[in-house]
Design an enzyme around this catalytic site. Structure first.
Site, PDB file in Angstrom:
ATOM      1  N   SER A 606     -55.977  73.015  -9.089  1.00 49.82           N
ATOM      2  CA  SER A 606     -56.475  71.848  -8.349  1.00 49.82           C
ATOM      3  C   SER A 606     -57.217  71.009  -9.100  1.00 49.82           C
ATOM      4  O   SER A 606     -56.743  70.373 -10.385  1.00 49.82           O
ATOM      5  CB  SER A 606     -57.077  72.289  -6.852  1.00 49.82           C
ATOM      6  OG  SER A 606     -57.030  71.112  -6.060  1.00 49.82           O
ATOM      7  N   ASP A 691     -49.050  69.937   1.071  1.00 52.98           N
ATOM      8  CA  ASP A 691     -50.539  69.682   0.422  1.00 52.98           C
ATOM      9  C   ASP A 691     -50.775  68.595   0.922  1.00 52.98           C
ATOM     10  O   ASP A 691     -50.586  67.410   0.589  1.00 52.98           O
ATOM     11  CB  ASP A 691     -50.433  70.032  -0.991  1.00 52.98           C
ATOM     12  CG  ASP A 691     -51.698  70.379  -1.690  1.00 52.98           C
ATOM     13  OD1 ASP A 691     -52.892  69.921  -0.745  1.00 52.98           O
ATOM     14  OD2 ASP A 691     -51.984  70.736  -2.710  1.00 52.98           O
ATOM     15  N   HIS A 726     -51.745  73.466   0.272  1.00 47.62           N
ATOM     16  CA  HIS A 726     -52.605  73.613  -0.940  1.00 47.62           C
ATOM     17  C   HIS A 726     -52.701  75.082  -1.608  1.00 47.62           C
ATOM     18  O   HIS A 726     -52.840  75.447  -2.749  1.00 47.62           O
ATOM     19  CB  HIS A 726     -53.798  72.971  -0.525  1.00 47.62           C
ATOM     20  CG  HIS A 726     -54.677  72.862  -2.001  1.00 47.62           C
ATOM     21  ND1 HIS A 726     -54.429  72.045  -3.063  1.00 47.62           N
ATOM     22  CD2 HIS A 726     -55.793  73.390  -2.485  1.00 47.62           C
ATOM     23  CE1 HIS A 726     -55.219  71.713  -4.058  1.00 47.62           C
ATOM     24  NE2 HIS A 726     -56.267  72.780  -3.703  1.00 47.62           N
TER      25      HIS A 726
END
Length: 757
Positions: A606, A691, A726
């Site tokens: 991320s 996500d 995610h």
């Protein structure tokens, strides 16, 4: 946040619940994954079948101009907010098929590693029971089942005082176990299933839980009777997982706006329609988001509205929820506050430019402006969170890059509260470690906390704050002959380009590692949002360590490991310090012969994906292989688009590129914008179609442009989970399979794949 982006609160939240949530969430989602080299072989076994060409994304010119600067994005078309465009889905499926094809030659190794990882897991297990009123609450996992059961048993002697030596009775004469919720049964109809909140009512008669069945973090809240498990009222739809009981008959929850910013707080009376719920607060400033916290005393609920630098607090008297919210701390730019309650005082944690590492104040309930400093600010000690008990204050701090717990005695309720007594520090044995708060009973002298290190499995301790006695209540069992004595953990310090000393946490198996430069090493990095990546245990990582790998974490600026200034020096117009710190750590590990360039693999997820994306543009020669997990790599385009979830609130983290200075600075490091015609390491990129923190299109565009531009033939793979978000797949065995997949990449990247017997 990107990384822990789009949680229902700001990243620098300092309430105990949010602090605990962030640390747990990060650890449960972090994975050490890496990509393979292309066309390697061992013996007669081809590691990468080469009879399938990689997908080539169509180029559709999209021109963007600002401040006289023109950017061409040929892959802008990959962004589809509905996630249903057949052309986009077709491309993603082609990438997945290509990844499956190239990985098919090492399926035997992947299954071997998966068998190892799963073989270390005690599949039928329970968490450390927590005594709450008349019940012990705990979760249970069953052999062969992906998900948990949420359970409870009655306490035999309810009137007895809690002790560190308390144990939940089991056996034929013990009160029967009652399963409150079986996630396995609920998950049967869904490819993805996760529980974001599980809250028992104050009287222990009801349970409210929030479930997500897509991975998009849009939750539905169900309320059930704790004994019969029968539904109570209708579910609350389209909410966040931020949920608290206001009393035994009412819930407080939050919802999001059209860009998924938590902006409204609602009061729901059980048995009424959701459409009749009362809006307690609406935050209209799109730089702020709301979240909830309940005091340890369970007497007050706090509503916080926060940006990246400012946080102000309202309180709700749970005994009188109809009275609505009352201001506790005012909205003052640059002042960050959080609160709790004990007796006739509120306790406030306060951070400002002057008190950058925070201070703790107290004020009477009936005169909240009359504050007294209980714990003053120290430039060398960062106060992260506080936890209140009827007779004690527990402060979670950081000093010299390591967490610590300090316990203070409080005067009797009603006596003057003008100072703290004591200051007992809890001792830990490992040189580097991780400590997280856990739920504890307010009217008790027992503090519960979670502990682990890179060689110590997750452990739950009960600590008697009066006597200083600590009792281990639970340590995760690691099967397969694990012996922590086989491993060595240490801390090293690299020197960054500007002379800053950067800590590195390291673990390896001491009987296998030679430290002569020939050992393989996996270096992990993050460095954003003031998130601390403390050294923690991961059982699946043993499949690397037991093959002679070294695992290291670079605690780069932008995180919070070294206090608030460490964070400030790695954000906005100082963001490049994050990248140069990481490069300095890599060079230090090579210089000290922990590894060589040919054996150095790196990983970031991320916002950590931004980190590794940036450094491979800057120094592609330094790394053998890279994994970018759900990476935030299209920084400039994303931050210029206020319709993307929570972009506006993150201008205080990355900068507002509508201003020229930030525009060109962000462009200078944004990974997508800095791909050039050069050789790159082997790369694996992952994404989740649902996500909402980092849109799948960012990693998709990154891969497409890399494939079109780079000059090498090293492996570049893209794996997009089409039914997850995610944090990828939801089942615990599914997550182990993902670890096995990524560790197989490491073997390939370093030419360590054994031949098929």
């Amino acid at each position: 946040m990107r990384g822990l982006r789009h949680l229902p609160s700001a990243t620098n939240s300092v309430t105990l619940q949010t602090f605990h949530f962030y640390t747990k969430l990060f650890k449960s989602s972090s994975s050490a994954s890496i990509s393979p080299r292309r066309n390697l072989s061992v013996g007669a076994c081809s590691l990468f079948p080469s009879n399938m060409d990689p997908p080539i994304a169509n180029k559709v010119k999209h021109e963007m101009e600002m401040f006289g600067d023109v950017r061409i994005d040929n892959y802008y078309w990959l962004r589809d907010d509905s996630r249903s465009d057949p052309h986009v889905l077709s491309y993603l499926r082609e990438e997945n098929a290509y990844t499956d094809h190239l990985m098919s030659g090492t399926k035997h190794l992947e299954e071997q590693i998966y068998s190892e990882i799963r073989g270390r897991l005690k599949e039928d297990d329970i968490s450390a029971p927590f005594r709450r009123g008349a019940y012990y609450y705990y979760s249970r996992t069953l052999e062969g089942k992906e998900y948990s059961q949420h359970c409870r048993r009655r306490v035999v002697n309810v009137g007895t005082e809690a002790s560190v030596y308390d144990t939940m009775p089991t056996g034929p004469d013990a009160p029967p176990e009652h399963v409150l919720l079986d996630e396995n049964a609920k998950a049967q109809e869904h490819a993805f299933y996760t529980i974001g909140a599980f809250k028992v009512s104050p009287n222990n008669k009801l349970v409210a839980y929030a479930e997500d069945t897509k991975g998009d973090e849009i939750f539905t809240v169900h309320v059930i009777d704790a004994e019969s498990r029968a539904p109570v009222g209708k579910p609350l739809a389209g909410v966040t997982s931020d949920l608290e009981w206001a009393d035994n008959n009412a819930l407080v929850y939050t919802t999001r706006d059209e860009i998924l910013r938590p902006d409204k707080v609602w009061l729901h009376k059980l048995g009424t329609e959701q459409s009749l719920d009362i809006c307690l607060y609406h935050e209209k400033d799109d730089m702020f988001s709301v979240d909830l916290a309940v005091s340890e005393s369970k007497k007050f609920l706090f509503v916080e509205s926060a940006s990246k630098i400012t946080r102000f607090v309202f309180y709700l008297d749970i005994s009188k929820p109809e009275d609505g919210l009352v201001v506790l701390t005012p909205r003052l730019d640059g002042i960050d506050t959080s609160a709790s309650h004990r007796g006739n005082h509120f306790f406030i944690k306060r951070r400002s430019d002057e008190c950058f590492n925070s201070e703790i104040l107290a004020c009477p309930l009936d005169n909240t402006s009359a504050t007294t400093v209980l714990l003053p600010h120290k430039p060398s000690v960062n106060i992260q969170a506080m936890q209140l008990f009827s007779d004690h204050l527990v402060v979670y701090q950081r000093e010299n890059g390591l967490p610590k717990i300090t316990i203070y005695n409080l005067p009797a309720t009603g006596e003057p509260l003008d100072r703290l007594q004591g200051g007992r520090v809890v001792d830990f044995v490992d040189p580097i470690y991780s400590v997280d708060p856990s739920e504890s009973e307010f009217y008790s002298c027992i503090l519960r906390f979670d502990y682990s290190s890179m060689k110590t499995p997750p452990s739950v301790y009960d600590y008697d704050m009066n006597s200083g006695i600590s009792v281990l209540k639970k340590i995760d069992v690691v099967l397969g002959g694990f012996d922590s004595g086989n491993y060595l953990t240490e801390r090293q310090w690299a020197t960054s380009a500007d002379g800053t000393k950067v800590p590195i946490s390291i673990v390896y198996r001491k009987d296998l590692v030679k430290l002569d430069g020939s050992d393989p090493l996996l270096l992990y990095g993050y460095g954003s949002y003031e998130i601390c990546i403390d050294p923690y245990f991961k059982a699946s990582r043993l499949s690397l360590l037991d093959r002679g790998f070294i695992f290291a974490v670079a605690h780069v600026r932008g995180g919070g490991e070294m206090g608030r200034p460490w964070y400030e020096d790695g954000k906005l117009l100082k963001k490049k310090n994050t990248f140069t710190d990481f490069i300095a750590c890599a060079e230090y590990l090579i210089e000290k012969k922990y590894c060589s360039k040919e054996k150095l693999c790196i990983e970031g997820r991320s916002a950590g994906g931004l980190l590794v994306g940036a450094v491979i543009n800057m120094r592609p020669d330094l790394f053998k292989a890279v994994v970018a997990g759900v990476p935030f790599v299209d920084v400039l385009t994303t931050m210029l688009d206020p319709t993307i979830p929570l972009t506006t609130s993150e201008w205080m983290e990355w900068g507002d590129p509508r201003k020229e200075e930030f525009y060109f600075y962000m462009k200078s490091y944004s990974p997508v914008d800095n791909i050039t015609a050069q050789n790159y390491p082997a790369i694996l990129v992952t994404a989740g179609l649902n996500d909402t923190r980092v849109l799948y299109s960012e990693p998709a565009k990154f891969v497409a442009k890399l494939r079109d531009t780079k000059t090498d033939d090293n492996t570049l793979l893209f794996k997009c989970e089409l039914g997850a978000g995610h944090f990828s797949k939801s089942g615990r065995f599914e997550k182990l399979q993902e670890d096995a997949f990524t560790y197989t990449f490491i073997m390939k990247a370093l030419n360590m794949v054994p031949s098929i017997p």
